[in-house]
Motif scaffolding. Sequence first.
Motif, PDB file in Angstrom:
ATOM      1  N   VAL A  38       0.935  -1.250   0.083  1.00  0.00           N
ATOM      2  CA  VAL A  38       0.072   0.088  -0.096  1.00  0.00           C
ATOM      3  C   VAL A  38       0.890   1.241  -0.110  1.00  0.00           C
ATOM      4  O   VAL A  38       0.795   2.092  -0.677  1.00  0.00           O
ATOM      5  CB  VAL A  38      -0.751  -0.092   1.208  1.00  0.00           C
ATOM      6  N   ASN A  39       1.862   1.189   0.898  1.00  0.00           N
ATOM      7  CA  ASN A  39       2.847   2.366   1.036  1.00  0.00           C
ATOM      8  C   ASN A  39       3.666   2.757  -0.383  1.00  0.00           C
ATOM      9  O   ASN A  39       3.721   3.504  -0.829  1.00  0.00           O
ATOM     10  CB  ASN A  39       3.845   2.333   2.098  1.00  0.00           C
ATOM     11  N   TYR A  40       3.976   1.539  -0.983  1.00  0.00           N
ATOM     12  CA  TYR A  40       4.783   1.469  -2.177  1.00  0.00           C
ATOM     13  C   TYR A  40       3.860   2.086  -3.414  1.00  0.00           C
ATOM     14  O   TYR A  40       4.486   3.051  -4.025  1.00  0.00           O
ATOM     15  CB  TYR A  40       5.114  -0.124  -2.639  1.00  0.00           C
ATOM     16  N   TYR A  41       2.736   1.557  -3.545  1.00  0.00           N
ATOM     17  CA  TYR A  41       1.840   2.241  -4.304  1.00  0.00           C
ATOM     18  C   TYR A  41       1.453   3.697  -4.246  1.00  0.00           C
ATOM     19  O   TYR A  41       1.249   4.371  -5.297  1.00  0.00           O
ATOM     20  CB  TYR A  41       0.652   1.356  -4.491  1.00  0.00           C
ATOM     21  N   LYS A  42       1.144   3.892  -3.034  1.00  0.00           N
ATOM     22  CA  LYS A  42       0.774   5.471  -2.711  1.00  0.00           C
ATOM     23  C   LYS A  42       2.123   6.465  -3.099  1.00  0.00           C
ATOM     24  O   LYS A  42       1.836   7.437  -3.603  1.00  0.00           O
ATOM     25  CB  LYS A  42       0.624   5.635  -1.271  1.00  0.00           C
ATOM     26  N   MET A 154     -10.436   2.677   1.120  1.00  0.00           N
ATOM     27  CA  MET A 154      -9.306   1.902   1.444  1.00  0.00           C
ATOM     28  C   MET A 154      -7.992   2.927   1.796  1.00  0.00           C
ATOM     29  O   MET A 154      -7.209   2.838   2.371  1.00  0.00           O
ATOM     30  CB  MET A 154      -8.637   1.249   0.197  1.00  0.00           C
ATOM     31  N   LEU A 155      -8.423   4.131   1.581  1.00  0.00           N
ATOM     32  CA  LEU A 155      -7.188   5.256   1.582  1.00  0.00           C
ATOM     33  C   LEU A 155      -7.540   5.813   2.962  1.00  0.00           C
ATOM     34  O   LEU A 155      -6.552   6.646   3.649  1.00  0.00           O
ATOM     35  CB  LEU A 155      -7.613   6.525   0.756  1.00  0.00           C
ATOM     36  N   GLU A 156      -8.436   5.593   3.940  1.00  0.00           N
ATOM     37  CA  GLU A 156      -8.870   5.979   5.098  1.00  0.00           C
ATOM     38  C   GLU A 156      -7.753   5.483   5.961  1.00  0.00           C
ATOM     39  O   GLU A 156      -7.650   4.414   6.140  1.00  0.00           O
ATOM     40  CB  GLU A 156     -10.301   5.932   5.653  1.00  0.00           C
ATOM     41  N   VAL A 157      -6.933   6.071   6.753  1.00  0.00           N
ATOM     42  CA  VAL A 157      -6.236   5.591   7.684  1.00  0.00           C
ATOM     43  C   VAL A 157      -6.559   6.182   9.135  1.00  0.00           C
ATOM     44  O   VAL A 157      -6.410   7.216   9.510  1.00  0.00           O
ATOM     45  CB  VAL A 157      -4.676   6.240   7.360  1.00  0.00           C
ATOM     46  N   GLY A 158      -6.832   5.175  10.008  1.00  0.00           N
ATOM     47  CA  GLY A 158      -7.171   5.362  11.337  1.00  0.00           C
ATOM     48  C   GLY A 158      -5.800   5.256  12.230  1.00  0.00           C
ATOM     49  O   GLY A 158      -4.734   4.757  11.713  1.00  0.00           O
ATOM     50  N   GLU A 159      -6.105   5.486  13.366  1.00  0.00           N
ATOM     51  CA  GLU A 159      -4.745   5.395  14.391  1.00  0.00           C
ATOM     52  C   GLU A 159      -4.181   4.008  14.306  1.00  0.00           C
ATOM     53  O   GLU A 159      -2.893   4.049  14.581  1.00  0.00           O
ATOM     54  CB  GLU A 159      -5.427   5.734  16.061  1.00  0.00           C
ATOM     55  N   SER A 160      -4.836   2.762  14.301  1.00  0.00           N
ATOM     56  CA  SER A 160      -3.968   1.506  14.358  1.00  0.00           C
ATOM     57  C   SER A 160      -3.435   1.409  12.937  1.00  0.00           C
ATOM     58  O   SER A 160      -2.267   0.886  13.057  1.00  0.00           O
ATOM     59  CB  SER A 160      -5.217   0.445  14.338  1.00  0.00           C
ATOM     60  N   GLY A 161      -3.917   2.059  11.941  1.00  0.00           N
ATOM     61  CA  GLY A 161      -3.098   1.867  10.497  1.00  0.00           C
ATOM     62  C   GLY A 161      -2.107   2.870  10.679  1.00  0.00           C
ATOM     63  O   GLY A 161      -0.811   2.363  10.232  1.00  0.00           O
ATOM     64  N   ARG A 162      -1.978   3.697  11.453  1.00  0.00           N
ATOM     65  CA  ARG A 162      -0.727   4.840  11.482  1.00  0.00           C
ATOM     66  C   ARG A 162       0.186   3.980  12.333  1.00  0.00           C
ATOM     67  O   ARG A 162       1.370   4.130  11.949  1.00  0.00           O
ATOM     68  CB  ARG A 162      -1.170   6.206  11.873  1.00  0.00           C
ATOM     69  N   ARG A 163      -0.418   3.402  13.423  1.00  0.00           N
ATOM     70  CA  ARG A 163       0.607   2.474  14.045  1.00  0.00           C
ATOM     71  C   ARG A 163       1.401   1.413  13.483  1.00  0.00           C
ATOM     72  O   ARG A 163       2.469   0.950  13.804  1.00  0.00           O
ATOM     73  CB  ARG A 163       0.055   2.205  15.443  1.00  0.00           C
ATOM     74  N   ALA A 164       0.517   0.736  12.698  1.00  0.00           N
ATOM     75  CA  ALA A 164       1.096  -0.197  11.751  1.00  0.00           C
ATOM     76  C   ALA A 164       2.010   0.055  10.673  1.00  0.00           C
ATOM     77  O   ALA A 164       2.485  -0.566   9.858  1.00  0.00           O
ATOM     78  CB  ALA A 164      -0.065  -1.064  11.157  1.00  0.00           C
ATOM     79  N   VAL A 166       1.057   2.579   8.013  1.00  0.00           N
ATOM     80  CA  VAL A 166       0.676   3.035   6.828  1.00  0.00           C
ATOM     81  C   VAL A 166       0.990   4.571   6.663  1.00  0.00           C
ATOM     82  O   VAL A 166       0.819   5.373   7.601  1.00  0.00           O
ATOM     83  CB  VAL A 166      -0.775   2.871   6.669  1.00  0.00           C
ATOM     84  N   VAL A 167       1.218   5.119   5.508  1.00  0.00           N
ATOM     85  CA  VAL A 167       1.979   6.399   5.353  1.00  0.00           C
ATOM     86  C   VAL A 167       0.903   7.016   4.409  1.00  0.00           C
ATOM     87  O   VAL A 167       0.402   6.649   3.582  1.00  0.00           O
ATOM     88  CB  VAL A 167       3.208   6.466   4.491  1.00  0.00           C
ATOM     89  N   ASP A 168       0.477   8.429   5.014  1.00  0.00           N
ATOM     90  CA  ASP A 168      -0.438   9.075   4.115  1.00  0.00           C
ATOM     91  C   ASP A 168       0.526   9.967   3.333  1.00  0.00           C
ATOM     92  O   ASP A 168       1.301  10.798   3.712  1.00  0.00           O
ATOM     93  CB  ASP A 168      -1.224  10.246   5.112  1.00  0.00           C
ATOM     94  N   TYR A 169       0.619   9.981   1.901  1.00  0.00           N
ATOM     95  CA  TYR A 169       1.398  10.539   0.955  1.00  0.00           C
ATOM     96  C   TYR A 169       0.509  11.928   0.442  1.00  0.00           C
ATOM     97  O   TYR A 169      -0.807  11.654   0.351  1.00  0.00           O
ATOM     98  CB  TYR A 169       1.648   9.838  -0.183  1.00  0.00           C
TER      99      TYR A 169
END
Length: 169
Positions: A38-42, A154-164, A166-169
């Motif tokens: 996901v991060n690679y694609y973003k 699928m682009l919504e990133v919650g707190e658990s996603g950030r901790r895991a 997931v990067v917001d670009y």
Amino acid sequence: RQGIGHFPENLSRLIDQDRKFLIWHNLSDEKLTPYMSVNYYKQLVKMYGGYDKVQENVRLFALPGTSHCSGGGLGAGPGSFDALTAIENWVEKGEAPNALKATLYQPTAWGVDFAKPLGRTMPLCKFPEMAKYSGAGDVNDGANWSCPQGDTRMLEVGESGRRAGVVDY
């Protein structure tokens, strides 16, 4: 000859030559986090001008409920799909895959038994779209699912996603 590797900038030759590339990742992968893909694609999206531009050459598909390599009986999601026909149609006919039909087969010690479908099918939508159940009919029948354009949950990133990771670009 050098491969693409895990650096998004290495994909520039492929994109410049108008080549096609399919990426998929199991969302329940216990060995390699799907956030890597996901991060690679973003990163690709950011580097090459947005989803519409990147999707001319590169498409990512996420497989819900599937474990590492989709085998060994782990996971309940349909993890078998025909990537070869999808890439052939894209390259030879110009038909880019918006969804891939996935099927859940009976697991074996070495993968799956293709003679024993368990009956569960569904579309794998191109990222960031997400499959949506119609609310009617058998939930295990892919005909009752769709890939609504513009559904970017699928682009919504919650707190658990950030901790895991997931990067917001």
